[in-house]
Design an enzyme around this catalytic site. Structure first.
Site, PDB file in Angstrom:
ATOM      1  N   HIS A 185      -9.719   0.392   4.926  1.00  0.00           N
ATOM      2  CA  HIS A 185      -8.426   0.522   5.624  1.00  0.00           C
ATOM      3  C   HIS A 185      -8.641   1.373   6.869  1.00  0.00           C
ATOM      4  O   HIS A 185      -9.489   2.266   6.874  1.00  0.00           O
ATOM      5  CB  HIS A 185      -7.396   1.171   4.697  1.00  0.00           C
ATOM      6  N   GLY A 244       3.297  -2.836  10.840  1.00  0.00           N
ATOM      7  CA  GLY A 244       4.671  -2.970  11.322  1.00  0.00           C
ATOM      8  C   GLY A 244       5.489  -4.057  10.637  1.00  0.00           C
ATOM      9  O   GLY A 244       6.620  -4.327  11.037  1.00  0.00           O
ATOM     10  N   ASN A 288       0.860  -1.183   0.000  1.00  0.00           N
ATOM     11  CA  ASN A 288       0.000   0.000   0.000  1.00  0.00           C
ATOM     12  C   ASN A 288       0.896   1.231   0.000  1.00  0.00           C
ATOM     13  O   ASN A 288       1.638   1.465   0.957  1.00  0.00           O
ATOM     14  CB  ASN A 288      -0.881  -0.051   1.259  1.00  0.00           C
ATOM     15  N   PHE A 289       0.850   2.017  -1.073  1.00  0.00           N
ATOM     16  CA  PHE A 289       1.733   3.189  -1.179  1.00  0.00           C
ATOM     17  C   PHE A 289       1.224   4.358  -0.318  1.00  0.00           C
ATOM     18  O   PHE A 289       1.920   5.345  -0.145  1.00  0.00           O
ATOM     19  CB  PHE A 289       1.833   3.661  -2.634  1.00  0.00           C
ATOM     20  N   LYS A 290      -0.024   4.240   0.169  1.00  0.00           N
ATOM     21  CA  LYS A 290      -0.676   5.315   0.942  1.00  0.00           C
ATOM     22  C   LYS A 290      -0.468   6.658   0.221  1.00  0.00           C
ATOM     23  O   LYS A 290      -0.561   6.713  -1.005  1.00  0.00           O
ATOM     24  CB  LYS A 290      -0.159   5.312   2.383  1.00  0.00           C
ATOM     25  N   ILE A 301       0.332   0.079  13.147  1.00  0.00           N
ATOM     26  CA  ILE A 301       0.538   0.559  11.781  1.00  0.00           C
ATOM     27  C   ILE A 301       1.587   1.674  11.770  1.00  0.00           C
ATOM     28  O   ILE A 301       1.528   2.603  12.569  1.00  0.00           O
ATOM     29  CB  ILE A 301      -0.793   1.054  11.160  1.00  0.00           C
ATOM     30  N   ALA A 358       3.271  -1.187   4.122  1.00  0.00           N
ATOM     31  CA  ALA A 358       3.426   0.154   3.544  1.00  0.00           C
ATOM     32  C   ALA A 358       4.817   0.702   3.847  1.00  0.00           C
ATOM     33  O   ALA A 358       5.720   0.621   3.010  1.00  0.00           O
ATOM     34  CB  ALA A 358       2.335   1.080   4.063  1.00  0.00           C
ATOM     35  N   SER A 359       5.026   1.208   5.073  1.00  0.00           N
ATOM     36  CA  SER A 359       6.254   1.956   5.352  1.00  0.00           C
ATOM     37  C   SER A 359       7.539   1.154   5.165  1.00  0.00           C
ATOM     38  O   SER A 359       8.569   1.723   4.808  1.00  0.00           O
ATOM     39  CB  SER A 359       6.199   2.549   6.764  1.00  0.00           C
ATOM     40  N   GLU A 407      -5.280  -5.717  10.493  1.00  0.00           N
ATOM     41  CA  GLU A 407      -4.192  -4.814  10.886  1.00  0.00           C
ATOM     42  C   GLU A 407      -4.541  -4.109  12.196  1.00  0.00           C
ATOM     43  O   GLU A 407      -5.419  -3.236  12.199  1.00  0.00           O
ATOM     44  CB  GLU A 407      -3.996  -3.727   9.824  1.00  0.00           C
TER      45      GLU A 407
HETATM   46  O1  G3P Z   1      -1.987  -0.960   4.558  1.00  0.00           O
HETATM   47  C1  G3P Z   1      -0.792  -1.329   5.142  1.00  0.00           C
HETATM   48  C2  G3P Z   1      -0.588  -0.687   6.443  1.00  0.00           C
HETATM   49  O2  G3P Z   1      -1.609  -0.080   7.089  1.00  0.00           O
HETATM   50  C3  G3P Z   1       0.522  -1.166   7.261  1.00  0.00           C
HETATM   51  O3  G3P Z   1       1.365  -0.068   7.305  1.00  0.00           O
HETATM   52  O4  G3P Z   1       3.490   1.045   7.502  1.00  0.00           O
HETATM   53  O5  G3P Z   1       2.767  -0.582   9.231  1.00  0.00           O
HETATM   54  O6  G3P Z   1       3.425  -1.399   6.973  1.00  0.00           O
HETATM   55  P1  G3P Z   1       2.843  -0.266   7.784  1.00  0.00           P
END
Ligand code: G3P
Length: 222
Positions: free
Chosen positions: A93, A176, A9-11, A146, A197-198, A141
């Site tokens: 989401h 995470g 997810n590139f957000k 997150i 994402a991150s 999630e």
């Molecule tokens: O949609 C993926 C997300 O909400 C998880 O984000 O940055 O914790 O990988 P992250």
């Protein structure tokens, strides 16, 4: 949707918009070609078409609006995704929550348009409820993890176990998730992949980061 999968997810990360969205999608495609692991990218709405034209791996929207075509200024509709050759969408989401009937409309209309849906849920009980709508996958999630460096696999493995038990659809997990070990553990607990994402968008080398995640899937396979 080919599972297990790494879904990225590139957000609205600056590191993952415009030309950088295309670069990350190409890195994801390279990892898929080299490893055979299914990798799905979800750029922001403005970059969907550009990314679609650049890669052959599945491209998903991050969100859609539950409207029929008409006077809905600023909306992104499933009909647009179908027209653009997008493969599906994420919905609900935790950063873009919608009500249950919105998820229901999305799953129903997406099926008519031959699009796939990943429905998100904050915990295993919500995951169970949305899975009754029969999306193609449910992504669990815990919101508090997150964007952190503490993964669901390490901090809340019991949520993965319970979700896999309760949910009547393939389960993806996220929050995470950044390392090979995080993915391996999630898949060993029964998840069909991860939503991240991150760990990719903020990585110095997104290709390396995606490869590390794909390796987690490979290592967890019997
Ligand atoms: O949609 C993926 C997300 O909400 C998880 O984000 O940055 O914790 O990988 P992250």
């Amino acid at each position: 949707m080919d599972l297990p999968a790494v879904v990225i997810n590139f957000k609205a990360y600056a590191q993952a918009m415009g030309a950088r969205a295309v670069e990350i999608a190409r890195a994801a495609e390279k990892v898929h070609e080299e490893t055979g692991v299914s990798v799905i990218v979800a750029p922001n709405a403005a970059d969907l078409v550009k990314v679609r034209e650049a890669v052959d791996i599945p491209v998903f929207a991050q969100h859609v609006d539950a409207y029929q075509p008409g006077a809905h200024t600023g909306s992104v509709l499933l009909e647009m995704l179908a027209e653009w050759g997008i493969d599906g969408t994420i919905i609900n989401h935790s950063e873009r929550q919608v009500n249950f009937s919105w998820v229901e409309y999305t799953v129903h209309r997406a099926r008519q348009l031959d699009l796939e849906v990943i429905a998100c849920a904050a915990d295993e009980m919500i995951a169970r409820a949305v899975s009754d709508l029969q999306p193609n996958a449910v992504a669990v999630e815990p919101p508090e993890l997150i964007g952190t460096d503490v993964s669901i696999s390490k901090a809340k493995p019991e949520i993965i176990r319970k979700a896999v038990d309760l949910v009547r659809a393939p389960v993806l997990v996220g929050a995470g998730v950044k390392t090979t070990e995080d993915v391996k553990k999630a898949v060993e607990l029964g998840a069909q992949g991860v939503l991240v994402a991150s760990g990719v968008t903020k990585a110095k080398d997104p290709y390396k980061a995606i490869l590390g995640l794909a390796e987690g899937i490979i290592q967890a396979m019997p």
